[in-house]
Design a protein around this motif. Sequence first.
Motif, PDB file in Angstrom:
ATOM      1  N   ARG A 111      -3.596  -8.676 -14.240  1.00  0.00           N
ATOM      2  CA  ARG A 111      -2.663  -9.241 -14.900  1.00  0.00           C
ATOM      3  C   ARG A 111      -1.260  -8.713 -14.377  1.00  0.00           C
ATOM      4  O   ARG A 111      -0.440  -9.568 -14.008  1.00  0.00           O
ATOM      5  CB  ARG A 111      -2.609  -8.670 -16.584  1.00  0.00           C
ATOM      6  CG  ARG A 111      -1.471  -9.613 -17.278  1.00  0.00           C
ATOM      7  CD  ARG A 111      -0.975  -8.995 -18.603  1.00  0.00           C
ATOM      8  NE  ARG A 111      -0.450  -7.662 -18.526  1.00  0.00           N
ATOM      9  CZ  ARG A 111      -0.806  -6.484 -18.859  1.00  0.00           C
ATOM     10  NH1 ARG A 111      -2.063  -6.402 -19.366  1.00  0.00           N
ATOM     11  NH2 ARG A 111      -0.099  -5.638 -18.586  1.00  0.00           N
ATOM     12  N   ALA A 112      -1.062  -7.590 -14.283  1.00  0.00           N
ATOM     13  CA  ALA A 112       0.095  -6.916 -13.482  1.00  0.00           C
ATOM     14  C   ALA A 112       0.402  -7.334 -12.109  1.00  0.00           C
ATOM     15  O   ALA A 112       1.614  -7.865 -11.992  1.00  0.00           O
ATOM     16  CB  ALA A 112      -0.096  -5.351 -13.491  1.00  0.00           C
ATOM     17  N   ILE A 113      -0.618  -7.494 -11.350  1.00  0.00           N
ATOM     18  CA  ILE A 113      -0.340  -7.923  -9.889  1.00  0.00           C
ATOM     19  C   ILE A 113      -0.014  -9.516  -9.973  1.00  0.00           C
ATOM     20  O   ILE A 113       0.802  -9.866  -9.520  1.00  0.00           O
ATOM     21  CB  ILE A 113      -1.701  -7.479  -9.099  1.00  0.00           C
ATOM     22  CG1 ILE A 113      -2.077  -6.168  -8.963  1.00  0.00           C
ATOM     23  CG2 ILE A 113      -1.597  -8.440  -7.814  1.00  0.00           C
ATOM     24  CD1 ILE A 113      -3.456  -5.980  -8.319  1.00  0.00           C
TER      25      ILE A 113
ATOM     26  N   MET B 171       4.500  -5.113  -2.401  1.00  0.00           N
ATOM     27  CA  MET B 171       4.820  -4.419  -3.472  1.00  0.00           C
ATOM     28  C   MET B 171       4.113  -4.550  -4.672  1.00  0.00           C
ATOM     29  O   MET B 171       3.929  -3.930  -5.755  1.00  0.00           O
ATOM     30  CB  MET B 171       6.277  -4.190  -3.683  1.00  0.00           C
ATOM     31  CG  MET B 171       7.089  -3.495  -2.502  1.00  0.00           C
ATOM     32  SD  MET B 171       6.456  -1.994  -2.011  1.00  0.00           S
ATOM     33  CE  MET B 171       6.476  -0.986  -3.559  1.00  0.00           C
ATOM     34  N   CYS B 172       3.714  -5.921  -4.899  1.00  0.00           N
ATOM     35  CA  CYS B 172       2.779  -6.361  -6.075  1.00  0.00           C
ATOM     36  C   CYS B 172       1.423  -5.433  -6.286  1.00  0.00           C
ATOM     37  O   CYS B 172       1.217  -5.169  -7.308  1.00  0.00           O
ATOM     38  CB  CYS B 172       2.713  -7.901  -6.018  1.00  0.00           C
ATOM     39  SG  CYS B 172       4.151  -8.612  -5.903  1.00  0.00           S
ATOM     40  N   PHE B 173       0.997  -5.083  -5.215  1.00  0.00           N
ATOM     41  CA  PHE B 173      -0.169  -4.317  -5.262  1.00  0.00           C
ATOM     42  C   PHE B 173       0.113  -2.929  -5.558  1.00  0.00           C
ATOM     43  O   PHE B 173      -1.040  -2.194  -5.485  1.00  0.00           O
ATOM     44  CB  PHE B 173      -1.113  -4.825  -4.003  1.00  0.00           C
ATOM     45  CG  PHE B 173      -1.221  -6.081  -3.619  1.00  0.00           C
ATOM     46  CD1 PHE B 173      -2.550  -6.720  -4.381  1.00  0.00           C
ATOM     47  CD2 PHE B 173      -0.403  -6.754  -2.921  1.00  0.00           C
ATOM     48  CE1 PHE B 173      -2.705  -7.974  -4.223  1.00  0.00           C
ATOM     49  CE2 PHE B 173      -0.603  -8.262  -2.824  1.00  0.00           C
ATOM     50  CZ  PHE B 173      -1.745  -8.854  -3.512  1.00  0.00           C
ATOM     51  N   PHE B 174       1.099  -2.498  -5.484  1.00  0.00           N
ATOM     52  CA  PHE B 174       1.548  -1.095  -6.009  1.00  0.00           C
ATOM     53  C   PHE B 174       2.064  -0.964  -7.430  1.00  0.00           C
ATOM     54  O   PHE B 174       2.095   0.270  -7.837  1.00  0.00           O
ATOM     55  CB  PHE B 174       2.343  -0.441  -5.271  1.00  0.00           C
ATOM     56  CG  PHE B 174       1.781  -0.438  -3.589  1.00  0.00           C
ATOM     57  CD1 PHE B 174       1.227   0.713  -3.245  1.00  0.00           C
ATOM     58  CD2 PHE B 174       2.043  -1.397  -2.749  1.00  0.00           C
ATOM     59  CE1 PHE B 174       0.652   0.773  -2.050  1.00  0.00           C
ATOM     60  CE2 PHE B 174       1.421  -1.351  -1.331  1.00  0.00           C
ATOM     61  CZ  PHE B 174       0.783  -0.117  -0.844  1.00  0.00           C
ATOM     62  N   VAL B 175       1.989  -2.101  -8.203  1.00  0.00           N
ATOM     63  CA  VAL B 175       2.801  -2.094  -9.510  1.00  0.00           C
ATOM     64  C   VAL B 175       1.593  -1.136 -10.394  1.00  0.00           C
ATOM     65  O   VAL B 175       2.177  -0.213 -10.988  1.00  0.00           O
ATOM     66  CB  VAL B 175       2.726  -3.249 -10.102  1.00  0.00           C
ATOM     67  CG1 VAL B 175       3.075  -3.262 -11.610  1.00  0.00           C
ATOM     68  CG2 VAL B 175       3.692  -4.041  -9.575  1.00  0.00           C
ATOM     69  N   GLU B 176       0.278  -1.098 -10.504  1.00  0.00           N
ATOM     70  CA  GLU B 176      -0.304  -0.119 -11.173  1.00  0.00           C
ATOM     71  C   GLU B 176      -0.905   1.040 -10.762  1.00  0.00           C
ATOM     72  O   GLU B 176      -0.949   1.997 -11.307  1.00  0.00           O
ATOM     73  CB  GLU B 176      -1.908  -1.011 -11.419  1.00  0.00           C
ATOM     74  CG  GLU B 176      -1.735  -2.217 -12.372  1.00  0.00           C
ATOM     75  CD  GLU B 176      -1.533  -1.867 -13.816  1.00  0.00           C
ATOM     76  OE1 GLU B 176      -0.890  -0.985 -14.160  1.00  0.00           O
ATOM     77  OE2 GLU B 176      -2.172  -2.720 -14.956  1.00  0.00           O
TER      78      GLU B 176
ATOM     79  N   VAL C 157       1.552   2.933  -8.511  1.00  0.00           N
ATOM     80  CA  VAL C 157       2.862   3.696  -8.589  1.00  0.00           C
ATOM     81  C   VAL C 157       3.409   3.694  -9.855  1.00  0.00           C
ATOM     82  O   VAL C 157       4.241   4.695 -10.551  1.00  0.00           O
ATOM     83  CB  VAL C 157       3.980   3.177  -7.410  1.00  0.00           C
ATOM     84  CG1 VAL C 157       5.119   4.027  -7.496  1.00  0.00           C
ATOM     85  CG2 VAL C 157       3.119   3.279  -6.220  1.00  0.00           C
ATOM     86  N   GLY C 158       3.517   2.323 -10.664  1.00  0.00           N
ATOM     87  CA  GLY C 158       4.177   2.166 -12.107  1.00  0.00           C
ATOM     88  C   GLY C 158       5.356   1.730 -12.038  1.00  0.00           C
ATOM     89  O   GLY C 158       5.904   1.426 -10.786  1.00  0.00           O
TER      90      GLY C 158
ATOM     91  N   LYS D 167       2.117   0.985 -17.197  1.00  0.00           N
ATOM     92  CA  LYS D 167       0.954   0.560 -16.490  1.00  0.00           C
ATOM     93  C   LYS D 167      -0.219   1.227 -17.253  1.00  0.00           C
ATOM     94  O   LYS D 167      -0.368   2.058 -18.011  1.00  0.00           O
ATOM     95  CB  LYS D 167       0.936   1.523 -15.054  1.00  0.00           C
ATOM     96  CG  LYS D 167       0.981   3.040 -15.069  1.00  0.00           C
ATOM     97  CD  LYS D 167       0.881   3.492 -13.933  1.00  0.00           C
ATOM     98  CE  LYS D 167       0.638   5.142 -13.988  1.00  0.00           C
ATOM     99  NZ  LYS D 167       0.446   5.817 -12.365  1.00  0.00           N
ATOM    100  N   ASN D 168      -1.574   0.493 -16.760  1.00  0.00           N
ATOM    101  CA  ASN D 168      -2.733   0.652 -17.224  1.00  0.00           C
ATOM    102  C   ASN D 168      -2.921   0.479 -18.607  1.00  0.00           C
ATOM    103  O   ASN D 168      -3.637   1.101 -19.598  1.00  0.00           O
ATOM    104  CB  ASN D 168      -3.310   1.885 -17.125  1.00  0.00           C
ATOM    105  CG  ASN D 168      -3.481   2.305 -15.414  1.00  0.00           C
ATOM    106  OD1 ASN D 168      -3.714   1.400 -14.548  1.00  0.00           O
ATOM    107  ND2 ASN D 168      -3.029   3.553 -15.048  1.00  0.00           N
TER     108      ASN D 168
END
Length: 519
Positions: free
Chosen positions: A159-161, A338-343, A345-346, A472-473
């Motif tokens: 979802r986040a990505i 950067m979308c793939f670092f959302v979960e 890095v936060g 996140k998570n």
Amino acid sequence: MADNAVTKGHFKVCGKEFPEVTWFTRSNLRATYLLLFFVVLTSATNGYDGSMVNGLLSLDQFTSYMKGLSASIKGLFSGIMFLGSLLALPITPYIADGLGRRWGICIGSIIMIFAVVLQSASVNFSMFIAARFFLGFGVAIAHGAAPLLITELCHPQHRAIFTTIYNTTWYLGSIIAAWLTYGTNQIPSQWSWRIPSIIQALPSILQITCVWFVPESPRWYISKGQNEKALHVLAHVHAEGNADDELVQLEFEEIKETLKIEKEAEQTGWLELFKTKGNRHRLLILISAGLFSQWSGNGLVSYYITGVLDGIGITDPDTQLIINGVLNIWNAIVAITMCFFVEKVGRRPLFLISTAGMMLCFVVWTICSERYDATKVKANGSAVVAMIFLYYTFYNMAWSGLLVGYTVEILPFSLRAKGMCYMFAFVDVALFFNTYVNPIALEDIHWKYYIVYCVWLAFELTFVWFYYIETKNTPLEEIAKHFDGDAALVGGAAATEKGRVLEQEIHEKEAVGEHQEKI
């Protein structure tokens, strides 16, 4: 606060960990995500328009056909679209919540196609302005439904990505428009600007054609009492059709009970975001995200790069169009990456790094602009171009994708459509102000206008530090715990204390109702 500790290689739903899912190895999930590409096109359409405006203002064929454009007229040329969006916002949640997410996208696309036809056939400036008003009206309706469908349909692990990617596709549309207008600049006729305008209808045509192949939001189905359809969609997308899958059952029960509790609590009105501490916190984030995403200096480049480049001695239309095209390619690469670092890095760290970097870049940008104005040394102008690229590198770390990705997830279902309208309203207010004021300010006070943004970015950084929290998570329904604590309305296995009390009261009422029916 929810426990965010997740074992590597797993994700958590209702306090239970599940193994990570590789989306491209599951046929249903793979097909759904490919179809969601047509939902994402709503943002790309918006990006296409922004870059097309920049391109048209660089075309002599367009400016001469419109008989010259003053700074204030240029502002109206861009700003009227955002006025149209603003006026459409009050009805968008009723379309998305009442008719469904897919119908919202479809209705918005139909209005945009009508606007593009009017725009492409324009014979004077007034006709072009009217077309852009309707374009903004349609974009707002589609925007009010598209991110909701993505958020509510995606597998919880992705979802986040996916929701973050939604807004970054603005740049894909922008790239196409930037290079298309560069190419049509070689056409010595009105077709140099009519062709880019006509092609603007293509994304909307694709959406109308393909959106019906995308499953409707299971949360929307449950809100309408169509539980069997919701379970079928969850099973189809998240478990390859297995309705008995443990994850599907946990999701289904949590969504069903949470929506039932929200409905019982009657937290669905426009003023609900003002009534509780948690909702007021959400509202502050929504308003600030809408303003900060557009009032951070990016509006100078997004719509008036010609004025910025004119101010540092780069006046050749071909050179301006090339810089605009290359910048958009760079923006897309950074934003999507950067979308793939959302979960990982936060959200909060990304917002802080992004805002601090923008502030520092803008200070250097301002100094270099002043030096060029005083000395006319070409190197200072080149330094400004370098700072624009570096500034956007930091901007795209957070504000591009997380503008939608973060704001849509912090809202409970009952307030999601209306809450996003608050956010988009402040985006439109900021854009309308910027597009009207920026060209006038650039023309009158030149580089001194940049000082305003330097000070404002310092305020933004302070605000983000105090009010933006980490999510996140955390499964979608359970994000409410970050804002409301034990008062969060969450049902199912992850229910809060208040959620369990309300859930019990609802079941008791249902039991009494069933007993009276039997009597």
